[in-house]
Design a protein around this motif. Structure first.
Motif, mmCIF file in Angstrom:
data_model
loop_
_atom_site.group_PDB
_atom_site.id
_atom_site.type_symbol
_atom_site.label_atom_id
_atom_site.label_comp_id
_atom_site.label_asym_id
_atom_site.label_seq_id
_atom_site.Cartn_x
_atom_site.Cartn_y
_atom_site.Cartn_z
ATOM 1 N N MET A 385 0.830 -1.204 0.000
ATOM 2 C CA MET A 385 0.000 0.000 0.000
ATOM 3 C C MET A 385 0.866 1.258 0.000
ATOM 4 S SD MET A 385 -2.762 1.195 2.882
ATOM 5 C CE MET A 385 -3.489 -0.428 2.920
ATOM 6 N N LEU A 386 1.903 1.253 0.836
ATOM 7 C CA LEU A 386 2.808 2.408 0.889
ATOM 8 C C LEU A 386 3.507 2.619 -0.450
ATOM 9 C CD1 LEU A 386 4.397 1.815 4.411
ATOM 10 C CD2 LEU A 386 3.004 3.777 3.734
ATOM 11 N N MET A 387 3.914 1.523 -1.088
ATOM 12 C CA MET A 387 4.594 1.633 -2.371
ATOM 13 C C MET A 387 3.655 2.213 -3.426
ATOM 14 S SD MET A 387 6.603 -2.002 -2.432
ATOM 15 C CE MET A 387 7.011 -1.796 -4.150
ATOM 16 N N ILE A 388 2.452 1.674 -3.552
ATOM 17 C CA ILE A 388 1.508 2.142 -4.572
ATOM 18 C C ILE A 388 1.118 3.593 -4.305
ATOM 19 C CG2 ILE A 388 -0.825 1.828 -5.490
ATOM 20 C CD1 ILE A 388 -0.482 -1.165 -5.025
ATOM 21 N N ARG A 389 0.841 3.907 -3.066
ATOM 22 C CA ARG A 389 0.453 5.280 -2.719
ATOM 23 C C ARG A 389 1.556 6.261 -3.073
ATOM 24 N NH1 ARG A 389 0.970 8.733 1.660
ATOM 25 N NH2 ARG A 389 -0.857 10.034 2.162
ATOM 26 N N SER A 390 2.820 5.885 -2.754
ATOM 27 C CA SER A 390 3.946 6.787 -3.041
ATOM 28 C C SER A 390 4.135 6.975 -4.538
ATOM 29 C CB SER A 390 5.228 6.220 -2.421
ATOM 30 O OG SER A 390 5.096 6.101 -1.027
ATOM 31 N N ILE A 391 4.048 5.866 -5.306
ATOM 32 C CA ILE A 391 4.225 5.964 -6.758
ATOM 33 C C ILE A 391 3.145 6.845 -7.373
ATOM 34 C CG2 ILE A 391 4.167 4.646 -8.911
ATOM 35 C CD1 ILE A 391 5.424 2.310 -7.397
ATOM 36 N N LEU A 392 1.889 6.619 -6.985
ATOM 37 C CA LEU A 392 0.788 7.391 -7.559
ATOM 38 C C LEU A 392 0.880 8.862 -7.185
ATOM 39 C CD1 LEU A 392 -2.207 4.922 -7.067
ATOM 40 C CD2 LEU A 392 -1.035 5.478 -9.197
ATOM 41 N N ARG A 393 1.252 9.148 -5.959
ATOM 42 C CA ARG A 393 1.373 10.547 -5.551
ATOM 43 C C ARG A 393 2.454 11.281 -6.346
ATOM 44 N NH1 ARG A 393 0.005 13.348 -0.924
ATOM 45 N NH2 ARG A 393 -1.911 12.594 0.025
ATOM 46 N N LEU A 394 3.477 10.531 -6.771
ATOM 47 C CA LEU A 394 4.558 11.152 -7.536
ATOM 48 C C LEU A 394 4.150 11.448 -8.972
ATOM 49 C CD1 LEU A 394 7.696 9.150 -6.342
ATOM 50 C CD2 LEU A 394 7.280 11.594 -6.012
ATOM 51 N N ILE A 395 3.351 10.559 -9.563
ATOM 52 C CA ILE A 395 3.131 10.682 -11.017
ATOM 53 C C ILE A 395 1.765 11.247 -11.399
ATOM 54 C CG2 ILE A 395 4.795 8.896 -11.606
ATOM 55 C CD1 ILE A 395 2.585 6.897 -11.849
ATOM 56 N N VAL A 396 0.836 11.399 -10.427
ATOM 57 C CA VAL A 396 -0.456 11.997 -10.815
ATOM 58 C C VAL A 396 -0.304 13.469 -11.176
ATOM 59 C CG1 VAL A 396 -1.899 10.397 -9.509
ATOM 60 C CG2 VAL A 396 -1.046 12.482 -8.390
ATOM 61 N N ASN A 397 0.792 14.103 -10.779
ATOM 62 C CA ASN A 397 1.009 15.522 -11.079
ATOM 63 C C ASN A 397 1.493 15.736 -12.508
ATOM 64 O OD1 ASN A 397 0.995 18.250 -10.348
ATOM 65 N ND2 ASN A 397 3.164 18.223 -9.824
ATOM 66 N N THR A 404 -2.387 5.853 -18.300
ATOM 67 C CA THR A 404 -0.924 5.849 -18.364
ATOM 68 C C THR A 404 -0.313 5.854 -16.966
ATOM 69 O OG1 THR A 404 -1.014 7.051 -20.464
ATOM 70 C CG2 THR A 404 1.085 7.066 -19.279
ATOM 71 N N ILE A 405 -0.921 6.618 -16.081
ATOM 72 C CA ILE A 405 -0.428 6.658 -14.699
ATOM 73 C C ILE A 405 -0.501 5.262 -14.066
ATOM 74 C CG2 ILE A 405 -0.941 7.548 -12.394
ATOM 75 C CD1 ILE A 405 -1.812 10.170 -13.785
ATOM 76 N N LEU A 406 -1.618 4.547 -14.288
ATOM 77 C CA LEU A 406 -1.742 3.182 -13.758
ATOM 78 C C LEU A 406 -0.739 2.248 -14.431
ATOM 79 C CD1 LEU A 406 -5.585 2.553 -13.304
ATOM 80 C CD2 LEU A 406 -3.901 3.316 -11.622
ATOM 81 N N ASN A 407 -0.495 2.447 -15.738
ATOM 82 C CA ASN A 407 0.501 1.621 -16.446
ATOM 83 C C ASN A 407 1.880 1.794 -15.826
ATOM 84 O OD1 ASN A 407 -1.420 0.662 -18.239
ATOM 85 N ND2 ASN A 407 -1.005 2.254 -19.773
ATOM 86 N N TRP A 408 2.266 3.038 -15.569
ATOM 87 C CA TRP A 408 3.579 3.301 -14.974
ATOM 88 C C TRP A 408 3.676 2.675 -13.571
ATOM 89 C CZ3 TRP A 408 4.814 9.192 -16.194
ATOM 90 C CH2 TRP A 408 4.980 9.328 -17.576
ATOM 91 N N ALA A 409 2.627 2.864 -12.782
ATOM 92 C CA ALA A 409 2.635 2.307 -11.418
ATOM 93 C C ALA A 409 2.710 0.775 -11.461
ATOM 94 C CB ALA A 409 1.385 2.747 -10.663
ATOM 95 N N ASN A 410 2.007 0.194 -12.432
ATOM 96 C CA ASN A 410 2.025 -1.266 -12.568
ATOM 97 C C ASN A 410 3.423 -1.771 -12.881
ATOM 98 O OD1 ASN A 410 0.805 -3.982 -12.984
ATOM 99 N ND2 ASN A 410 1.378 -3.601 -15.122
ATOM 100 N N ARG A 411 4.140 -1.098 -13.780
ATOM 101 C CA ARG A 411 5.495 -1.524 -14.113
ATOM 102 C C ARG A 411 6.409 -1.416 -12.901
ATOM 103 N NH1 ARG A 411 4.388 1.711 -18.890
ATOM 104 N NH2 ARG A 411 3.848 0.318 -20.628
ATOM 105 N N GLY A 412 6.216 -0.354 -12.122
ATOM 106 C CA GLY A 412 7.040 -0.195 -10.924
ATOM 107 C C GLY A 412 6.814 -1.303 -9.910
#
Length: 556
Positions: A385-397, A404-412
């Motif tokens: 949860m911490l990993m997904i939350r951190s990734i999404l908070r970084l790239i939603v901006n 695309t944002i979900l695609n990037w988070a999925n690869r991470g």
């Protein structure tokens, strides 16, 4: 009438007096005031019998013979009394008393010896129990506490019984197996080795160290099932001992098998071996092994309890920390966004749930609403949860689309090589408050529902896809929406849709849509509360097995 006609009266009196004599003799013997001779009983009995017989037959000749026989018996008895030696008689009585006294003394001596032996055995049991319990307490704070304790007991058993080898097997309640937990010395396997196992000491020993045995068709399982000890002095004659080969290190000698008994049942088995060239185990060796094994079972109980308590405490502490961290992740206050109403709730099935929601105000033209459901529970789900939350908070901006944002988070997430499961369902809504445009993308099975105020229609717009973290190359899809005042977007985790009532029937998307449509005229906060209350009423007293989270976005 002559005088013989009255003879019946004295005959009956004679018989009565005879009976009274016999009764008085018996009373004297019972009260221990005198010891009438058997001759007196016999004489009185003959006299009574003769008097009665004469009375009924009227043949007085029988009475004469009866009196004569009685006199002869009494005469012989008087001769014996007159010429007997009282001292000799007293000596015989004294000798009899002495013999009885000696027998009593011998019995007392045997009893005292047995008592002393039992007392010594009891002291041995108490000493071994005290030593083992004290030793068990020293393993409370060490790594691999139970393994070290069993190794200590193994060594103690080998020393006390003078065994060449000893193994301790513990029961696995889930698989109904006995597994070797401690191995010391040389122990020729009493079971059939695998056909493909080379007969080499190291390979055989390795096989035994990691061996598991069912509770039947082998000597260890039979001892555990029966709960009775076994002394094997001649392994060749014991059909349950398997002879594996001619090699010296495989030759079986004598064995002792003792079950480890506890109140709940048999917890394991202790097995000891002695080289065939050495003296065989004795019954005394078996008794010693039983004493030490019983002490092992007694000391094992508090050690198990402590380890369970320590593990529970560790998990509780970890859960408390994780719960606090998760509470800090959930927005304590919902942001105030012009033209948008927000309502939400989350309810964990356990202390640490896998659900989360987040609202990220990047800029005026983008507010990101996130609802996530991470696989698993506890610290594992919190980490993901911490990993997904951190990734999404970084790239939603970024100016990238929701998909695309979900695609990037999925690869991470897929690039992570953690051994724990790292799958998650995520619903992402990017909303432009200036144009009232929304872009929705989902992965996994989180549900997104759209209510259109103009047509008063409601439908599920999310699509079922692979969760995040399953396939690196998957591509998610954007759903573009032009919203108007009164329109509502609702995102929820599968725990809401799949909640069960007392009959095992799911809550369903249809029921959720009905509640939303019925209260669409109310605020977003009220709509979320209506869904929460309806869901709680639907579940009733049924246990909740999954976390439930819901986020309501209403265009004002």
């Amino acid at each position: 009438m002559n005088i013989d006609s009255f003879a019946g009266v004295p005959l009956l009196v004679t018989a009565s007096v005879g009976v009274l004599l016999i009764i008085s003799f018996m009373i004297a013997k019972l009260r221990n005031t005198a010891k009438p001779s058997f001759v007196l009983y016999l004489s009185a009995g003959i006299l009574v019998t003769g008097a009665l017989y004469t009375y009924f037959n009227r043949q007085f000749i029988y009475l004469v013979f009866i009196i004569l026989i009685t006199e002869c018996i009494l005469f012989l008895y008087s001769i014996i009394i007159a010429f007997s030696n009282p001292q000799k008689k007293e000596d015989k009585k004294q000798a009899k008393r002495l013999a009885e006294l000696r027998m009593n003394m011998d019995a007392n001596t045997v009893s005292n010896e047995a008592l002393q032996a039992e007392k010594a055995r009891f002291n041995r049991i108490m000493d071994v129990n005290k030593d083992l319990i004290a030793k068990a307490s020293s393993f409370f704070t060490t790594e691999n506490s139970m393994e070290q304790f069993l190794d200590y007991c193994n060594k103690l058993l080998s020393e006390k019984v003078e065994a060449d080898g000893c193994i301790i097997l513990m029961a696995d309640d889930f698989d109904n197996l006995l597994a070797v937990r401690s191995f010391k010395g040389t122990f020729p396997p009493p079971y059939k080795l695998p056909d493909d196992l080379p007969h080499k000491p190291l390979r055989v020993e390795t096989n035994m160290r990691f061996a598991q045995f069912p509770l039947q068709d082998n000597i260890f399982g039979e001892i555990a099932s029966a709960g009775e000890s076994l002394l094997v002095t001649d392994s060749v004659k014991e059909p349950r001992i398997y002879q594996n080969g001619p090699e010296d290190f495989l030759k079986c000698g004598s064995y002792i098998f003792v079950p480890i008994k506890q109140q709940e049942g048999v917890a394991g088995v202790v097995a000891l071996s002695r080289d065939p060239e050495k003296p065989k185990f004795t019954q005394k060796d078996l008794e010693t092994a039983e004493i030490v094994t019983d002490a092992t079972a007694t000391a094992m109980k508090p050690l198990y309890s402590f380890l369970n308590f320590a593990e529970h405490k560790k998990l509780t502490q970890g859960g408390d920390i994780a719960t606090k961290i998760q509470k800090d992740l959930i927005p304590s206050k919902l942001p105030v966004i012009p033209g948008v109403g927000i309502g939400c709730f989350t309810s964990p099935a356990e202390n640490v749930c896998g659900d989360f929601y987040d609202i990220v105000v990047s800029r005026k033209d983008r507010i990101s609403f996130i609802v996530g459901d991470v696989a698993g529970k506890g610290m594992n789900s919190l980490t993901i949860m911490l990993m997904i939350r951190s990734i999404l908070r970084l790239i939603v901006n970024t100016p990238q689309s929701a998909a695309t944002i979900l695609n990037w988070a999925n690869r991470g997430i897929c690039n992570e090589t953690m051994k724990i499961d790292h799958f998650a369902s995520v619903a992402l809504v990017n909303y432009n408050s200036l144009t009232k445009q929304a872009q929705v993308a989902t992965c996994g099975n989180n549900t997104v529902i759209l209510y259109t105020a103009a047509s008063r229609s409601i439908k599920t717009i999310s699509m079922m896809t692979e969760p995040m973290g399953v396939e690196k190359e998957i591509e998610y899809t954007d759903i573009d929406l032009q919203l108007e005042s009164g329109d509502i977007l609702v995102a929820c985790t599968d725990g809401v849709i799949e909640s069960l009532d007392d009959n095992g029937v799911q809550y369903s998307s249809a029921k959720l849509e009905k509640v939303i449509a019925s209260h669409a005229h109310e605020s977003a906060k009220n709509i979320s509360n209506r869904v929460k209350d309806d869901l709680k009423k639907y579940i009733g007293s049924n246990q909740q097995f999954d976390d439930t989270s819901l986020l309501v976005i209403k265009v004002e």
